[in-house]
Design an enzyme around this catalytic site. Structure first.
Site, PDB file in Angstrom:
ATOM      1  N   ALA A 165       2.956 -12.545   0.831  1.00  0.00           N
ATOM      2  CA  ALA A 165       1.749 -12.971   0.108  1.00  0.00           C
ATOM      3  C   ALA A 165       2.083 -14.077  -0.882  1.00  0.00           C
ATOM      4  O   ALA A 165       3.067 -13.999  -1.617  1.00  0.00           O
ATOM      5  CB  ALA A 165       1.114 -11.788  -0.601  1.00  0.00           C
TER       6      ALA A 165
ATOM      7  N   HIS B  29      -6.958 -17.568   8.911  1.00  0.00           N
ATOM      8  CA  HIS B  29      -6.694 -18.379   7.714  1.00  0.00           C
ATOM      9  C   HIS B  29      -6.774 -19.849   8.102  1.00  0.00           C
ATOM     10  O   HIS B  29      -6.177 -20.259   9.103  1.00  0.00           O
ATOM     11  CB  HIS B  29      -5.317 -18.055   7.128  1.00  0.00           C
TER      12      HIS B  29
ATOM     13  N   GLY C 126      -0.663 -16.566  -2.598  1.00  0.00           N
ATOM     14  CA  GLY C 126      -1.646 -17.002  -3.598  1.00  0.00           C
ATOM     15  C   GLY C 126      -1.714 -16.100  -4.802  1.00  0.00           C
ATOM     16  O   GLY C 126      -1.635 -16.550  -5.944  1.00  0.00           O
ATOM     17  N   GLY C 127      -1.878 -14.787  -4.584  1.00  0.00           N
ATOM     18  CA  GLY C 127      -1.902 -13.885  -5.717  1.00  0.00           C
ATOM     19  C   GLY C 127      -2.891 -12.753  -5.592  1.00  0.00           C
ATOM     20  O   GLY C 127      -3.265 -12.350  -4.493  1.00  0.00           O
TER      21      GLY C 127
ATOM     22  N   HIS D 264      -4.946 -13.934  10.701  1.00  0.00           N
ATOM     23  CA  HIS D 264      -4.344 -13.686   9.394  1.00  0.00           C
ATOM     24  C   HIS D 264      -4.532 -12.265   8.877  1.00  0.00           C
ATOM     25  O   HIS D 264      -3.580 -11.621   8.450  1.00  0.00           O
ATOM     26  CB  HIS D 264      -4.953 -14.677   8.403  1.00  0.00           C
TER      27      HIS D 264
ATOM     28  N   ARG E  33     -13.305 -11.180   4.317  1.00  0.00           N
ATOM     29  CA  ARG E  33     -12.626 -10.852   3.055  1.00  0.00           C
ATOM     30  C   ARG E  33     -12.582 -12.052   2.111  1.00  0.00           C
ATOM     31  O   ARG E  33     -12.274 -13.176   2.535  1.00  0.00           O
ATOM     32  CB  ARG E  33     -11.193 -10.404   3.362  1.00  0.00           C
TER      33      ARG E  33
ATOM     34  N   ALA F 229       0.836  -1.208   0.000  1.00  0.00           N
ATOM     35  CA  ALA F 229       0.000   0.000   0.000  1.00  0.00           C
ATOM     36  C   ALA F 229       0.871   1.259   0.000  1.00  0.00           C
ATOM     37  O   ALA F 229       0.727   2.131  -0.864  1.00  0.00           O
ATOM     38  CB  ALA F 229      -0.942  -0.010   1.200  1.00  0.00           C
TER      39      ALA F 229
ATOM     40  N   SER G 226      -6.884  -8.619  -1.102  1.00  0.00           N
ATOM     41  CA  SER G 226      -6.234  -7.574  -0.300  1.00  0.00           C
ATOM     42  C   SER G 226      -5.018  -6.951  -0.972  1.00  0.00           C
ATOM     43  O   SER G 226      -4.777  -5.753  -0.798  1.00  0.00           O
ATOM     44  CB  SER G 226      -5.884  -8.074   1.095  1.00  0.00           C
ATOM     45  N   LEU G 227      -4.257  -7.724  -1.740  1.00  0.00           N
ATOM     46  CA  LEU G 227      -3.180  -7.062  -2.494  1.00  0.00           C
ATOM     47  C   LEU G 227      -3.818  -6.069  -3.465  1.00  0.00           C
ATOM     48  O   LEU G 227      -3.328  -4.955  -3.665  1.00  0.00           O
ATOM     49  CB  LEU G 227      -2.336  -8.094  -3.245  1.00  0.00           C
TER      50      LEU G 227
ATOM     51  N   GLU H  74      -4.170  -2.678   4.385  1.00  0.00           N
ATOM     52  CA  GLU H  74      -4.869  -3.457   5.414  1.00  0.00           C
ATOM     53  C   GLU H  74      -5.304  -2.612   6.611  1.00  0.00           C
ATOM     54  O   GLU H  74      -6.281  -2.935   7.283  1.00  0.00           O
ATOM     55  CB  GLU H  74      -3.961  -4.620   5.862  1.00  0.00           C
TER      56      GLU H  74
HETATM   57  C1  LIG Z   1       1.438 -15.089   4.812  1.00  0.00           C
HETATM   58  C2  LIG Z   1       0.491 -14.169   4.109  1.00  0.00           C
HETATM   59  C3  LIG Z   1       0.038 -14.485   2.829  1.00  0.00           C
HETATM   60  C4  LIG Z   1      -0.846 -13.636   2.168  1.00  0.00           C
HETATM   61  N1  LIG Z   1      -1.238 -13.940   0.884  1.00  0.00           N
HETATM   62  C5  LIG Z   1      -2.040 -13.062   0.218  1.00  0.00           C
HETATM   63  C6  LIG Z   1      -2.378 -13.288  -1.150  1.00  0.00           C
HETATM   64  O1  LIG Z   1      -1.951 -14.251  -1.767  1.00  0.00           O
HETATM   65  N2  LIG Z   1      -3.196 -12.387  -1.762  1.00  0.00           N
HETATM   66  C7  LIG Z   1      -3.692 -11.279  -1.126  1.00  0.00           C
HETATM   67  O2  LIG Z   1      -4.431 -10.500  -1.723  1.00  0.00           O
HETATM   68  N3  LIG Z   1      -3.359 -11.045   0.170  1.00  0.00           N
HETATM   69  C8  LIG Z   1      -2.545 -11.893   0.841  1.00  0.00           C
HETATM   70  N4  LIG Z   1      -2.206 -11.628   2.144  1.00  0.00           N
HETATM   71  C9  LIG Z   1      -2.644 -10.360   2.745  1.00  0.00           C
HETATM   72  C10 LIG Z   1      -1.804  -9.219   2.172  1.00  0.00           C
HETATM   73  O3  LIG Z   1      -0.486  -9.667   1.998  1.00  0.00           O
HETATM   74  C11 LIG Z   1      -1.810  -8.015   3.100  1.00  0.00           C
HETATM   75  O4  LIG Z   1      -3.125  -7.663   3.429  1.00  0.00           O
HETATM   76  C12 LIG Z   1      -1.165  -6.817   2.420  1.00  0.00           C
HETATM   77  O5  LIG Z   1       0.094  -7.169   1.900  1.00  0.00           O
HETATM   78  C13 LIG Z   1      -1.021  -5.669   3.408  1.00  0.00           C
HETATM   79  O6  LIG Z   1      -0.219  -4.687   2.828  1.00  0.00           O
HETATM   80  P1  LIG Z   1       0.009  -3.311   3.583  1.00  0.00           P
HETATM   81  O7  LIG Z   1       0.901  -2.513   2.716  1.00  0.00           O
HETATM   82  O8  LIG Z   1      -1.295  -2.745   3.979  1.00  0.00           O
HETATM   83  O9  LIG Z   1       0.754  -3.742   4.951  1.00  0.00           O
HETATM   84  P2  LIG Z   1       2.141  -4.499   5.169  1.00  0.00           P
HETATM   85  O10 LIG Z   1       2.639  -5.116   3.939  1.00  0.00           O
HETATM   86  O11 LIG Z   1       1.956  -5.395   6.339  1.00  0.00           O
HETATM   87  O12 LIG Z   1       3.126  -3.318   5.569  1.00  0.00           O
HETATM   88  C14 LIG Z   1       2.963  -2.612   6.775  1.00  0.00           C
HETATM   89  C15 LIG Z   1       4.093  -1.600   6.911  1.00  0.00           C
HETATM   90  O13 LIG Z   1       3.811  -0.701   7.986  1.00  0.00           O
HETATM   91  C16 LIG Z   1       4.941  -0.583   8.837  1.00  0.00           C
HETATM   92  N5  LIG Z   1       4.470  -0.239  10.187  1.00  0.00           N
HETATM   93  C17 LIG Z   1       3.456  -0.806  10.882  1.00  0.00           C
HETATM   94  N6  LIG Z   1       3.315  -0.205  12.079  1.00  0.00           N
HETATM   95  C18 LIG Z   1       4.263   0.753  12.137  1.00  0.00           C
HETATM   96  C19 LIG Z   1       4.646   1.700  13.127  1.00  0.00           C
HETATM   97  N7  LIG Z   1       4.008   1.803  14.309  1.00  0.00           N
HETATM   98  N8  LIG Z   1       5.700   2.515  12.871  1.00  0.00           N
HETATM   99  C20 LIG Z   1       6.371   2.439  11.685  1.00  0.00           C
HETATM  100  N9  LIG Z   1       6.034   1.570  10.709  1.00  0.00           N
HETATM  101  C21 LIG Z   1       5.006   0.735  10.941  1.00  0.00           C
HETATM  102  C22 LIG Z   1       5.609  -1.934   8.736  1.00  0.00           C
HETATM  103  O14 LIG Z   1       6.954  -1.870   9.152  1.00  0.00           O
HETATM  104  C23 LIG Z   1       5.439  -2.215   7.239  1.00  0.00           C
HETATM  105  O15 LIG Z   1       6.448  -1.533   6.522  1.00  0.00           O
HETATM  106  C24 LIG Z   1      -1.315 -12.466   2.817  1.00  0.00           C
HETATM  107  C25 LIG Z   1      -0.868 -12.150   4.098  1.00  0.00           C
HETATM  108  C26 LIG Z   1       0.034 -12.986   4.738  1.00  0.00           C
HETATM  109  C27 LIG Z   1       0.491 -12.632   6.117  1.00  0.00           C
END
Ligand SMILES: Cc1cc2nc3c(=O)[nH]c(=O)nc-3n(C[C@H](O)[C@H](O)[C@H](O)COP(=O)(O)OP(=O)(O)OC[C@H]3O[C@@H](n4cnc5c(N)ncnc54)[C@H](O)[C@@H]3O)c2cc1C
Length: 505
Positions: free
Chosen positions: A41, A224, A43-44, A331, A366, A14, A371-372, A355
């Site tokens: 992530a 999950h 699956g995709g 999850h 969801r 994000a 979510s990606l 997220e």
């Molecule tokens: C194992 C796994 C598999 C998944 N597979 C899929 C999939 O196949 N398809 C799909 O659509 N979704 C999947 N998901 C869900 C998806 O990956 C996540 O919802 C999505 O990547 C979240 O992205 P984001 O950028 O919102 O947060 P994140 O990628 O979690 O990044 C959060 C960022 O915020 C920073 N941060 C947090 N709190 C603070 C703070 N207090 N101070 C400073 N920095 C902070 C962290 O350091 C990090 O850089 C999966 C999730 C997991 C855990």
């Protein structure tokens, strides 16, 4: 004192996508304190590309998974904007996996009526996308990344977000910004058992709430169904795509129990599968069920899921030959900071996406691999809104000193935060899981409230106390929301009388 045009907290998909969609004449500061879930992530990304599929079908599947409590406009925006974002990713250099007909290969996952989950690197979609986008932000001259920085507080003036307080290298500092984007991900690590990265504790949601940002649906934590307990590490996710290519779920007697539970069997929506596994585990008293791939070819599974294959092989489990023990774990965080479709919160200049945000797109549960896509679509919208608004946004007035209340705060390393975190994880795991009972939720509330009161008066004494205070606050938000509302998806609220042996509080 640092001033920046755009401050993005979080370097997952994000945050990174917002940064890459902003013009290079804007000065951007990003920060992170732990590894991203985006990288994990597997699956995709869900997108309807095939002519036999349709936006309408993807929308309907998303609404069905979400128990029709989703915000329809958000769902339409998500799904109808998907092709543009996938096109952008390809232009940036992301190599999705192709089939023999040279079309992007799409697979089936739970709750989808059509194979529409596209992937990269087999089961390494997150890694493939993020390694490329990370390189782009690292090499951009207008982007600075503060690694190992922890958000502690938002600076608000007249309902306007004008900066943040953060800690880095044992120093507490302030940054002012014209636009602040919360892209801090979910809170799975508030549970003992999770697929999430260590540090995914969601404290930014509490920080936003203290500042006056509206939050919603905090009760909806998605579990999950199929996590494997790694021998030397924590839980390792086994993607739903494994069931998409035909893997079964078996109980301890090797019976396919999903046959009796839902017409889609193993590919029922996630919460239904997780609850079914929970019930089997309760009745058999074995802490797992089995994922069965023995009717599928090892060579195919090794090629399609190289990362899962390698991980299981280290524990002497071979896909296509061995039964894999799996269990549901925390999850994905559905609730969070309320935003509109452009990622705007109710506080001026404060955005949220990914997220951590709650657009209402997922409803009560969801749909897999949405979510990606959410990070891409709403991340892009945030960037667009910042650009359209930038000229009208004045430099923040920084006459006040937000560091005043932190000037005596100790920052030297201590164990307190870890002790508090372990206690909170125990409470959340025991009382706020897949099946929830009012008396257990009340017990969780009273334990967390007690800790909150202990920390309240000392939170500015030590940075660890401030962080613990934020953790306990966000946990309480989950519990209070769960107490106040029904669980329409993700998890189940049952009557105390239906569970024997629970002590009342
Ligand atoms: C194992 C796994 C598999 C998944 N597979 C899929 C999939 O196949 N398809 C799909 O659509 N979704 C999947 N998901 C869900 C998806 O990956 C996540 O919802 C999505 O990547 C979240 O992205 P984001 O950028 O919102 O947060 P994140 O990628 O979690 O990044 C959060 C960022 O915020 C920073 N941060 C947090 N709190 C603070 C703070 N207090 N101070 C400073 N920095 C902070 C962290 O350091 C990090 O850089 C999966 C999730 C997991 C855990």
């Amino acid at each position: 004192m640092k001033i920046t045009d755009v401050l993005i907290i979080g370097t997952g998909l994000a945050g990174t996508y917002v940064a890459l969609n902003l013009p290079t004449n804007l000065e951007i500061t990003m920060m992170c304190h732990h590894s991203t879930n985006s990288t994990l992530a597997q699956g995709g990304i869900a997108i309807s590309l095939d002519q036999k599929d349709s936006f309408e079908a993807h929308i309907e599947d998303t609404l069905t998974a979400g128990r029709h409590t989703n915000i329809l406009e958000a769902v339409k925006t998500l799904i109808e904007s998907a092709p543009d974002q996938i096109h952008t990713l390809e232009k940036l250099g992301v190599a999705f996996d192709y089939d023999a007909q040279k079309k992007i290969h799409a697979t089936l996952e739970g709750g989808h009526s059509y194979p529409r989950v596209i992937h990269a690197g087999g089961d390494q979609t997150g890694q493939s996308v993020m390694s490329l986008l990370d390189q782009k932000v690292e090499s951009a001259k207008n982007i600075q990344i503060l690694k190992g920085a922890s958000l502690l507080d938002l600076v608000i003036q007249n309902q306007k977000a004008i900066g943040i307080v953060y800690e880095m290298n044992e120093t507490i500092k302030v940054i002012y910004a014209k636009h602040i984007v919360m892209a801090t991900g979910g809170l799975g690590d508030l549970y003992e058992h999770t697929t999430n990265q260590e540090g995914s504790t969601g404290e930014a949601i509490a920080i936003a709430a203290f500042a006056g940002a509206k939050c919603q649906d905090m009760r909806y934590i998605q579990f999950h169904p199929t996590a494997y307990k790694n021998k030397d590490k924590g839980y390792f996710l086994i993607t739903e795509a494994m069931r998409g290519v035909g893997a079964y779920l078996l109980d301890a007697h090797e019976n396919r129990f999903m046959d009796y539970i839902h017409p889609l069997k193993e590919l029922a929506p996630r919460d239904i599968v997780s609850k079914a596994i929970y019930d089997v585990i309760e009745s058999t008293k074995k802490p797992f069920v089995y994922l069965d791939t023995r009717h599928l070819k090892t060579a195919f599974l090794k090629e399609r899921f190289p990362n899962i294959y390698k991980t299981l092989e280290k524990d002497n489990l071979i896909l296509g030959i061995d039964l894999i023990p799996v269990t549901p774990v925390a999850h994905y965080t559905i609730g969070g900071i309320c935003t509109d479709l452009m990622g705007r919160t109710n506080l001026e200049n404060l955005y949220a996406c990914g997220e951590v945000a709650s657009t209402g797109v997922h409803g009560a549960n969801r749909l897999a691999s949405n979510s990606l896509l959410e990070c891409l679509v709403f991340g892009k919208n945030v960037a667009e809104h910042i650009v359209s608004n930038h000229e009208n946004t004045s430099l923040p007035n920084y006459s006040m000193n937000p560091l005043d209340q932190w000037k005596h705060t100790k920052t030297t390393a201590s164990q307190n935060y870890l002790i508090h975190k372990a206690y909170i994880q125990e409470i959340m795991t025991k009382h706020v899981g897949i099946v929830r009972y009012d008396n257990q939720l009340k017990l969780a509330k009273s334990k967390l409230t007690h800790l909150l009161h202990q920390l309240k008066n000392v939170r500015f004494d030590h940075v660890d106390h401030a962080k613990s205070y934020n953790l306990v606050s966000v946990s309480l938000m989950v519990v209070e929301d769960a107490l106040a509302h029904e669980s329409l998806g993700c998890h189940y609220k049952e009557k105390e009388s239906e569970k024997k042996g629970l002590k009342s509080c």
